[in-house]
Design an enzyme around this catalytic site. Structure first.
Site, short mmCIF file in Angstrom:
data_model
loop_
_atom_site.label_atom_id
_atom_site.label_comp_id
_atom_site.label_asym_id
_atom_site.label_seq_id
_atom_site.Cartn_x
_atom_site.Cartn_y
_atom_site.Cartn_z
N TRP A 42 -14.44 -40.65 16.98
CA TRP A 42 -14.57 -41.66 15.92
C TRP A 42 -15.82 -41.24 15.15
O TRP A 42 -16.94 -41.29 15.66
CB TRP A 42 -14.74 -43.05 16.52
N GLU B 149 -11.05 -65.83 13.19
CA GLU B 149 -10.42 -64.85 14.09
C GLU B 149 -9.07 -64.41 13.52
O GLU B 149 -8.72 -63.22 13.55
CB GLU B 149 -10.27 -65.46 15.49
N ASN C 268 -20.45 -38.69 23.19
CA ASN C 268 -20.15 -40.02 22.68
C ASN C 268 -21.49 -40.73 22.52
O ASN C 268 -22.25 -40.83 23.48
CB ASN C 268 -19.27 -40.76 23.70
N CYS D 268 -15.90 -42.75 20.46
CA CYS D 268 -15.43 -41.46 20.95
C CYS D 268 -15.07 -41.57 22.43
O CYS D 268 -15.60 -42.41 23.15
CB CYS D 268 -16.44 -40.34 20.79
N ARG E 125 -10.63 -45.34 21.55
CA ARG E 125 -12.06 -45.17 21.29
C ARG E 125 -12.32 -44.38 20.00
O ARG E 125 -13.47 -44.14 19.64
CB ARG E 125 -12.72 -44.45 22.47
N HIS F 157 -15.36 -74.54 -4.10
CA HIS F 157 -16.63 -74.10 -4.67
C HIS F 157 -16.58 -72.62 -5.03
O HIS F 157 -17.51 -71.86 -4.72
CB HIS F 157 -17.77 -74.41 -3.69
#
Ligand code: G6P
Length: 607
Positions: free
Chosen positions: A75, A481, A99, A2, A27, A504
């Site tokens: 968020w 990444e 937040n 947030c 955010r 595997h």
């Protein structure tokens, strides 16, 4: 997560807050809202969705005229994204934005409901508003200080009291917040870019300090109500708004990919001019007591740690253990006095990484943070800090901060190998001289032929939903990444496998045409990985080979990217860049919102 912005001055608060929030949407962007003081009242405007939905709402309402207010971009943690769960929240005379997470909110709500309180949302935040309001008898500082010990968890609050509509109040614990000062106006914000259009002067707020912003002045109080303003240091941001804006690129992510030669060059020239023995001498004066190393981080920062492990173990023969912060902190880690822990974090605010830092410090380990945001919580609490100095990174998917973190691990490798004498001077001279060429090599791989190849391959994978990456050793870490980049921005499912491990189990998912990537940068084990590529192709897999050491125009794959070559221990910095671009074009081809992928946030200040 947030983002918070608050304003107290003479201009139209709603406009200033909207602009500030637009610099904080990284955010979170599930909903947005403002509370504006108008004619002695506190009016709340809030809506689910992006900031643009709030902007429309404010336009339609004739744009509130008040010059004091608070705002929020959310968020979601507690309570689905919805109008009613959007901030600000109000209880009695208290309206606030938050937040962080109030961990004991259920208990607080139950107690409040037993006293007849009604809650309008499912959020933890509303419980905090209730607690502050229940302790308020006309003195905001006293109410906030009395409430904080009752609120467990993390928070940054912007608060307005309905009988004090000339002021906003702010306080934080473990969630970032700054207070900034302009001419006859002041601001609070979760991060500096939110206020850069108005001022570069700001104060870092410390835990449990309360700020009162009123009549263009900021007064700071401690928890006993003492005025501590004189002790606060006014800082000046050392980057401008342009650096935080897109600079002509369609997305921040692309801009940040293209900034990598510069960010790498800056770090290399700051740290390597005096040779391997002088690298990080200020931050780590003595390496003789380093017997083992722990690296802790989340997401890409953890991947940077994996690459560091590879080079430090190979070239310095020091054992390195790399952990995901959210696991490490609850794992009763065997770490203590005599251990060195590197906490890697772009934002310096990631809640799990911060908690891991505190844990290892409490156990007596030495902590060195590798951080981008100057003055962030992790930077402040670590014993030492090495800054990545990339400037603001706005795209949720990290690129330039990641390669800077990896470069720092590689510079650290040179210093440790020098001090331990595990590598010859000749090797280290060559390693550093190759390192100095990295900006050029990265410039090469973001230039035309590579861009065209990345665009072309991104077209191939469009009809597919699954993607596999294989690599060995450091190529495996680079692949981890790469897979994260592809997944987070293009929503294509992507997994990385240690090349020899694919058979595997996962090879059963390779059927005709399934897109795969093989990364091969280590000539010493290239043949082994080539065999794995053949196994994939024998099952119909369509392989893009990214390599610095296999063939001129390899006939073992379907598509081929030949990377410029350097010392093999530095290759991941060159190899990851076309994969970043490939992920970018995969996402744009699919019409995804590259800079703000769904469900994600850049700075994860909750567990
Ligand atoms: C988020 C971001 C990732 C980042 C991770 C750790 O998930 O989307 O890109 O790697 O957080 O963030 P930090 O700021 O600690 O590096």
């Amino acid at each position: 997560m947030c983002g918070i912005v608050g304003y107290s001055g003479r201009r139209t608060a709603a406009k200033i807050i909207l602009k500030g929030l637009s610099g904080l949407e990284y955010r979170g962007y599930d909903s947005a809202g403002v509370a504006i003081c108008e004619d002695g009242a506190v009016n709340v405007y809030k809506t689910k969705g992006r900031l643009s939905a709030l902007a429309d709402m404010l336009e339609k309402s004739g744009m509130p005229k008040g010059s004091v207010g608070i705002g929020h971009t959310r968020w979601a943690t507690h309570g689905e994204p919805s109008d009613r769960n959007s901030h600000p929240h109000r209880q009695g005379k208290v309206t606030l934005v938050h937040n962080g997470i109030i961990e004991n909110y259920l208990q607080l709500r139950e107690e409040a409901q037993a006293n007849g309180a009604e809650f309008l949302s499912d959020t933890d935040t509303e419980a905090a508003a209730y607690v502050i309001d229940s302790l308020y008898d006309g003195d905001p500082i006293a109410a906030i200080s009395a409430a904080l010990p009752r609120l467990h968890g993390s928070y940054a609050f912007g608060i307005i009291f309905s009988d004090r509509t000339d002021a906003i109040y702010a306080v934080r614990r473990d969630s970032p917040l700054i207070a900034a000062k302009g001419v006859d106006e002041c601001f609070i914000a979760s991060d500096i870019p939110a206020v850069l259009s108005y001022t570069k002067d700001y104060y870092l707020m410390d835990t449990d300090e309360i700020a009162e912003l009123k009549d263009g002045e900021i007064t700071f109080y401690d928890m006993n109500g003492n005025d501590i303003t004189e002790k606060k240091k006014l800082l000046t941001a050392d980057f401008n708004l342009e650096a935080a804006e897109k600079g002509g690129y369609p997305h921040f992510m692309l801009k940040e990919i293209y900034e990598q030669p510069d960010t790498l060059r800056r770090l290399i020239s700051m740290h390597t001019e005096k040779g391997a023995g002088a690298i990080f001498k200020n931050e780590i004066p003595d390496t003789s007591d380093i017997k083992r190393i722990f690296v802790v981080g989340c997401g890409s920062a953890m991947h940077a740690g994996l690459l560091g492990k590879y080079s430090i173990e190979h070239l310095c023969r020091i054992p390195v253990s790399v952990s995901i912060a959210s696991e490490f902190r609850y794992d009763d880690p065997m770490v203590g006095e005599g251990d060195t822990v590197f906490i890697i974090s772009q934002s310096g605010e990631t809640a799990d990484s911060l908690a891991a830092l505190r844990l290892v410090k409490s156990k007596g380990a030495k902590v060195c943070a590798i951080v981008n945001v100057v003055g962030s919580s992790i930077a402040r609490e670590a014993d030492e800090v090495i800054y990545t100095r990339c400037g603001p990174e706005i795209a949720v998917a990290t690129t330039k901060a990641f390669t800077a973190q990896v470069l720092i691990m590689y510079m650290l490798t040179a210093r440790l190998a020098h001090d331990r004498k595990t590598m010859s001077d000749a090797f280290l001279d060559e390693y550093l001289s190759e390192m100095k060429k990295l900006p050029e090599l990265v410039t090469a791989v973001i230039s035309e032929p590579y861009v065209d190849l990345c665009k072309k391959f991104a077209v191939y994978n469009k009809p597919y939903e699954d993607y596999y990456i294989i690599g060995r050793g450091q190529d495996y870490a680079t692949g981890c990444e790469g897979a994260m980049k592809i997944k987070e921005i293009s929503y294509m499912h992507c997994e990385t496998y240690a090349a020899g491990e694919l058979k595997h189990g996962t090879i059963s998912l390779i059927t005709e045409g399934v897109p795969c990537m093989a990364i091969i940068t280590d000539p010493d084990i290239a043949e082994k990985s080539v065999s794995n590529v053949k196994e994939v192709r024998a099952r119909g897999g369509h392989v893009l080979l990214i390599t610095s050491c296999v063939g001129e125009k390899s006939d073992i794959c379907d598509e081929y990217i030949r990377l410029p070559e350097t010392n093999k221990y530095l290759m991941p910095i060159v190899a990851i860049v076309p994969i970043q671009m490939y992920a970018y074009y995969t996402a744009t081809n699919r019409g995804c919102d590259v800079d703000k992928p769904r469900n994600l946030a850049k700075s994860v200040t909750v567990e």
